[in-house]
Design a protein around this motif. Structure first.
Motif, PDB file in Angstrom:
ATOM      1  N   ARG A   1      -2.819   3.135   8.919  1.00 60.97           N
ATOM      2  CA  ARG A   1      -1.649   2.887   9.489  1.00 60.97           C
ATOM      3  C   ARG A   1      -0.646   2.486   8.929  1.00 60.97           C
ATOM      4  O   ARG A   1      -0.604   1.221   8.223  1.00 60.97           O
ATOM      5  CB  ARG A   1      -1.967   2.076  10.701  1.00 60.97           C
ATOM      6  CG  ARG A   1      -2.714   2.711  11.959  1.00 60.97           C
ATOM      7  CD  ARG A   1      -3.157   1.898  13.127  1.00 60.97           C
ATOM      8  NE  ARG A   1      -4.007   1.027  12.845  1.00 60.97           N
ATOM      9  CZ  ARG A   1      -5.492   1.444  13.072  1.00 60.97           C
ATOM     10  NH1 ARG A   1      -5.841   2.523  13.401  1.00 60.97           N
ATOM     11  NH2 ARG A   1      -6.369   0.463  12.621  1.00 60.97           N
ATOM     12  N   ALA A   2       0.898   2.749   8.993  1.00 63.97           N
ATOM     13  CA  ALA A   2       1.903   2.558   8.191  1.00 63.97           C
ATOM     14  C   ALA A   2       2.790   1.256   9.136  1.00 63.97           C
ATOM     15  O   ALA A   2       2.415   0.998   9.978  1.00 63.97           O
ATOM     16  CB  ALA A   2       2.952   3.665   8.233  1.00 63.97           C
ATOM     17  N   GLY A   3       3.555   0.524   8.031  1.00 63.05           N
ATOM     18  CA  GLY A   3       4.147  -0.681   8.786  1.00 63.05           C
ATOM     19  C   GLY A   3       3.540  -2.039   8.383  1.00 63.05           C
ATOM     20  O   GLY A   3       2.694  -1.947   7.437  1.00 63.05           O
TER      21      GLY A   3
ATOM     22  N   VAL B   1       0.886  -1.098   0.199  1.00 63.15           N
ATOM     23  CA  VAL B   1       0.190   0.075  -0.055  1.00 63.15           C
ATOM     24  C   VAL B   1       0.846   1.273   0.267  1.00 63.15           C
ATOM     25  O   VAL B   1       1.671   1.696   0.889  1.00 63.15           O
ATOM     26  CB  VAL B   1      -0.968  -0.061   1.293  1.00 63.15           C
ATOM     27  CG1 VAL B   1      -1.872   1.418   1.198  1.00 63.15           C
ATOM     28  CG2 VAL B   1      -1.798  -1.128   1.148  1.00 63.15           C
ATOM     29  N   ASP B   2       0.968   2.127  -1.172  1.00 63.03           N
ATOM     30  CA  ASP B   2       2.010   3.158  -1.470  1.00 63.03           C
ATOM     31  C   ASP B   2       1.017   4.164  -1.253  1.00 63.03           C
ATOM     32  O   ASP B   2       0.297   4.522  -2.065  1.00 63.03           O
ATOM     33  CB  ASP B   2       2.591   3.004  -2.803  1.00 63.03           C
ATOM     34  CG  ASP B   2       3.334   4.331  -2.941  1.00 63.03           C
ATOM     35  OD1 ASP B   2       3.591   4.976  -2.176  1.00 63.03           O
ATOM     36  OD2 ASP B   2       4.458   3.938  -3.883  1.00 63.03           O
ATOM     37  N   LEU B   3       1.101   4.977   0.070  1.00 66.00           N
ATOM     38  CA  LEU B   3       0.331   6.184   0.261  1.00 66.00           C
ATOM     39  C   LEU B   3       0.486   7.394  -0.423  1.00 66.00           C
ATOM     40  O   LEU B   3      -0.163   8.007  -0.927  1.00 66.00           O
ATOM     41  CB  LEU B   3       0.529   6.292   1.798  1.00 66.00           C
ATOM     42  CG  LEU B   3      -0.028   5.263   2.728  1.00 66.00           C
ATOM     43  CD1 LEU B   3       0.071   5.756   4.195  1.00 66.00           C
ATOM     44  CD2 LEU B   3      -1.249   4.826   2.528  1.00 66.00           C
ATOM     45  N   SER B   4       1.915   7.488  -0.890  1.00 68.45           N
ATOM     46  CA  SER B   4       2.700   8.477  -1.687  1.00 68.45           C
ATOM     47  C   SER B   4       2.024   8.654  -3.147  1.00 68.45           C
ATOM     48  O   SER B   4       1.461   9.749  -3.558  1.00 68.45           O
ATOM     49  CB  SER B   4       4.040   8.693  -1.493  1.00 68.45           C
ATOM     50  OG  SER B   4       4.390   8.610  -0.119  1.00 68.45           O
ATOM     51  N   ARG B   5       1.829   7.364  -3.808  1.00 66.62           N
ATOM     52  CA  ARG B   5       1.340   7.466  -5.225  1.00 66.62           C
ATOM     53  C   ARG B   5      -0.104   6.899  -5.046  1.00 66.62           C
ATOM     54  O   ARG B   5      -0.735   6.930  -6.153  1.00 66.62           O
ATOM     55  CB  ARG B   5       1.854   6.381  -5.987  1.00 66.62           C
ATOM     56  CG  ARG B   5       3.667   7.097  -6.240  1.00 66.62           C
ATOM     57  CD  ARG B   5       4.288   6.008  -7.207  1.00 66.62           C
ATOM     58  NE  ARG B   5       4.562   4.708  -6.402  1.00 66.62           N
ATOM     59  CZ  ARG B   5       5.095   3.515  -7.350  1.00 66.62           C
ATOM     60  NH1 ARG B   5       5.410   3.820  -8.487  1.00 66.62           N
ATOM     61  NH2 ARG B   5       5.338   2.517  -6.847  1.00 66.62           N
ATOM     62  N   GLN B   6      -0.597   6.742  -4.015  1.00 65.00           N
ATOM     63  CA  GLN B   6      -2.244   6.230  -3.784  1.00 65.00           C
ATOM     64  C   GLN B   6      -2.373   5.137  -4.782  1.00 65.00           C
ATOM     65  O   GLN B   6      -3.227   5.012  -5.525  1.00 65.00           O
ATOM     66  CB  GLN B   6      -2.862   7.269  -4.151  1.00 65.00           C
ATOM     67  CG  GLN B   6      -3.060   8.320  -3.060  1.00 65.00           C
ATOM     68  CD  GLN B   6      -3.745   7.823  -1.888  1.00 65.00           C
ATOM     69  OE1 GLN B   6      -4.978   7.789  -1.651  1.00 65.00           O
ATOM     70  NE2 GLN B   6      -2.800   7.494  -0.905  1.00 65.00           N
ATOM     71  N   LEU B   7      -1.482   4.181  -4.648  1.00 64.21           N
ATOM     72  CA  LEU B   7      -1.355   2.866  -5.353  1.00 64.21           C
ATOM     73  C   LEU B   7      -1.287   1.544  -4.628  1.00 64.21           C
ATOM     74  O   LEU B   7      -0.623   1.504  -3.465  1.00 64.21           O
ATOM     75  CB  LEU B   7      -0.554   2.717  -6.481  1.00 64.21           C
ATOM     76  CG  LEU B   7      -0.083   3.754  -7.467  1.00 64.21           C
ATOM     77  CD1 LEU B   7       1.139   3.734  -8.318  1.00 64.21           C
ATOM     78  CD2 LEU B   7      -1.492   3.793  -8.378  1.00 64.21           C
TER      79      LEU B   7
END
Length: 311
Positions: free
Chosen positions: A231-233, A199-205
């Motif tokens: 939540r990251a990780g 889950v890539d939050l920066s690219r929303q992909l």
């Protein structure tokens, strides 16, 4: 279990945000102009003009891009669905639900609707990034040639309105296309021998890989807003519920796969391209959520990283 819902809509092309306050502790106030389009993390120097960006096509009955879909705010009650319940498939999305509707300045949307403009002179918030993708001179300034090149891309990708404005939907589409061959080129999602949902939050992909092989995606998604981030990780898929419903608002969360408390992968019946993110869940188009449902199993791992643009 408890869930939240915040809805924002635009009658015609006017921005309108409505906050439903059922439980005060679970509601965040939303300014009336907060339903604008996602902002770039790095804007070009020239402003697009005309203030906030809005969907460039007036909303219709099957284009509910303004909806901010509810998510499960607290961990659900886990149980084993019976065979009869599992046999029921979530309803289909209405035609046009996932159309790529670009966010443009209000004046340009009005001019396009009146057939007064086919190629904008305005510099969009993603101008420089879009120029780089199209291999044009990346000066962050709109030119007639830039507009024609951007417009040609929008027509090919069925982005509406195709007026050459370098907006968030156009840039999101370019990021998806650039990531298709190797979404993990930067190596930010850990490679393991088992399946990992990335889950890539920066690219929303989001995508799923097993070893270095991508077995699902990448596909566009919408993650949690600033106040309720995904939540990251590392996480683990601990419950799958095909026909999950948000109990507070009696609203469907199709193909839910919970991986961190109340946060889950699930489909939404609306656009993913909104400035304000979800309540923490990873929102997907229905077809993507259905496919992911068949790929991920309970106890599969999920890895989340990056930072979502916008609010």
């Amino acid at each position: 279990m408890t869930s939240r819902h915040m809805t924002s809509g635009r009658p015609g092309l006017r921005a309108l945000a409505v906050c439903l306050a059922v439980f005060p502790a679970l509601v965040t106030a939303l300014p009336v102009d907060a339903a604008a389009a996602p902002r770039a993390p790095h804007r070009s120097a020239a402003p697009p003009g005309d203030g906030p960006l809005v969907p460039g096509v007036p909303p219709g009955p099957h284009q509910p891009w303004q909806i901010d879909t509810p998510d499960q705010a607290l961990p659900p009650r886990v149980y084993a669905p019976g065979a009869a319940e599992e046999a029921v498939e979530p309803r289909s999305a209405a035609a046009g639900t996932y159309d790529l509707v670009e966010y443009v300045p209000l004046g340009e949307a009005q001019a396009f609707a009146a057939a007064e403009v086919t190629c904008t002179k305005l510099t969009g918030p993603y101008q420089r990034q879009v120029e780089r993708y199209l291999r044009r001179k990346a000066d962050g300034k709109q030119s007639r040639a830039d507009c024609l090149a951007i417009r040609a891309f929008q027509i090919k990708q069925r982005i509406k309105p195709a007026i050459g404005f370098a907006g968030p939907v156009t840039w999101a589409r370019m990021q998806l296309l650039a990531a298709r061959k190797n979404p993990n080129a930067a190596g930010k999602c850990p490679v393991r021998t088992y399946r990992v949902a990335c889950v890539d939050l920066s690219r929303q992909l989001t995508w799923v890989q097993k070893g270095k092989k991508v077995v699902f995606g990448p596909v566009p998604m919408r993650s949690g807003r600033k106040a309720y981030p995904t939540r990251a990780g590392w996480h683990t898929v601990y419950w799958k519920h095909k026909n999950h419903w948000s109990t507070l608002y009696n609203t469907p969360m199709p193909y839910s796969q919970f991986f961190s408390g109340g946060q889950a992968f699930h489909a939404v019946y609306g656009s993913l391209y909104t400035e304000i993110g979800s309540m923490g869940c990873v929102n997907l188009r229905l077809a993507d959520a259905r496919t992911l449902w068949g790929v991920l199993k309970t106890k599969d791992r999920v890895f989340v990283w990056g930072k979502r643009p916008g609010k």
